[in-house]
Motif scaffolding. Sequence first.
Motif, PDB file in Angstrom:
ATOM      1  N   ALA A 128       0.841  -1.208   0.000  1.00 59.28           N
ATOM      2  CA  ALA A 128       0.000   0.000   0.000  1.00 59.28           C
ATOM      3  C   ALA A 128       0.874   1.256   0.000  1.00 59.28           C
ATOM      4  N   LEU A 129       1.895   1.272   0.860  1.00 54.86           N
ATOM      5  CA  LEU A 129       2.770   2.455   0.936  1.00 54.86           C
ATOM      6  C   LEU A 129       3.533   2.649  -0.379  1.00 54.86           C
ATOM      7  N   ALA A 130       3.960   1.533  -0.997  1.00 55.14           N
ATOM      8  CA  ALA A 130       4.677   1.639  -2.276  1.00 55.14           C
ATOM      9  C   ALA A 130       3.753   2.227  -3.340  1.00 55.14           C
ATOM     10  N   ALA A 131       2.493   1.798  -3.341  1.00 57.89           N
ATOM     11  CA  ALA A 131       1.532   2.315  -4.333  1.00 57.89           C
ATOM     12  C   ALA A 131       1.288   3.810  -4.115  1.00 57.89           C
ATOM     13  N   MET A 132       1.204   4.232  -2.849  1.00 57.80           N
ATOM     14  CA  MET A 132       0.995   5.667  -2.555  1.00 57.80           C
ATOM     15  C   MET A 132       2.238   6.472  -2.962  1.00 57.80           C
TER      16      MET A 132
END
Length: 251
Positions: A128-132
Amino acid sequence: MAGYGALSEAYEWLIRDDLVTPAGAAARFDGLVTSLPPGARVLDCACGTGQLAVGLAGLGLDVVATDASLGMVRRTEELAAEHGVSIQAHQVTWEELSDHLDAASFDVVFCVGNSLGHAEGAAGRQAALAAMARLLRPGGRLVLTSRKWEAVRARGSRMDVRDRLVRRNGRDAVVVYYTQIAHAWEQEHHWEIAVAQVEPDGSLRTCSERLSFWPFRYEELTAQLQSVGLTVETTTFEPDDGGYLLVAGNE
Ligand SMILES: C[S@@+](CC[C@H](N)C(=O)[O-])C[C@H]1O[C@@H](n2cnc3c(N)ncnc32)[C@H](O)[C@@H]1O
C-alpha cells in the motif's frame, strides 16, 4: 476486503466532532495546504465519507478521492454535491491505485484516520505504501494519521462505550467499540463497532460491523516508508500520546 459497507451509513457518528465538517477536516492540514501551489493535485486514498476530500476541494485544490468501500465513495460524491464542489471519486483499493492513477501525478497523498491499519499485515502495508509513494511527484508528500497501536495493544481486548451520546444530523447515537487484540502483533485483529441511533420514539436503530486490522509499531512504519523512498519530514509521534500525524517526502 476492507469492510465499511454497513458502517458507511452511520460513519459520521464515529468521526471526531472537530473533523465532521469538510472545513474542520481540511483545517487540520492548514500548514501543509497553504504551502501548496494553487490548484495542486491531491489524493485522499481512504476517503471515507469524504469530509477531508470535500474540504480540500473547497480550498481550491484539484482532488481525487478513492476508497475500497463503494458505500464510502457514494457518500463522498453526495457530500461533494451538497457542498457544490467538484471532485473525482472512485472505488479503488490501495492495491489497485497503480491501475487507475498515473505515477508521479500528485503533490500530496493523504491516508488518514487510522486507515493504514486495515492493510493486511506487513506485506499488505508495504504494498500500500509503495503504491501511494509511486503516485507522488518529485517533492511530493504522503500524509498519514494513525492511532498509536502500541497503546491500543497494551490496553488489551476490551469494550469501550462512548461516555456520552454522539449527536449528528439532529440524531443522538450510542457508540460501542469492542477491540479484539490477537496474541501477536502480526496477526489479524478485530473491531466490532456498533452505532445505535435513538429514534424519536426511544427505540434504537443499530448499525454494526466487524472490521479487521493489523497494528504496527511506529518504528516499523518509518522503516517501511524509508524502503519505498519516503523520508519522515515532520511527525507528532510522542511515546505517551494516543495518535500522531506524520508527513513524509520523496526528496
Ligand atoms: C477508519 S476509516 C477512515 C476514513 C477517513 N479517512 C476518515 O478519516 O474519516 C478507514 C477507511 O479506509 C478504507 N479502506 C480500508 N482498506 C482499504 C484499502 N485496502 N484500500 C482503500 N481503502 C481502504 C475504508 O473503506 C474506510 O473508508
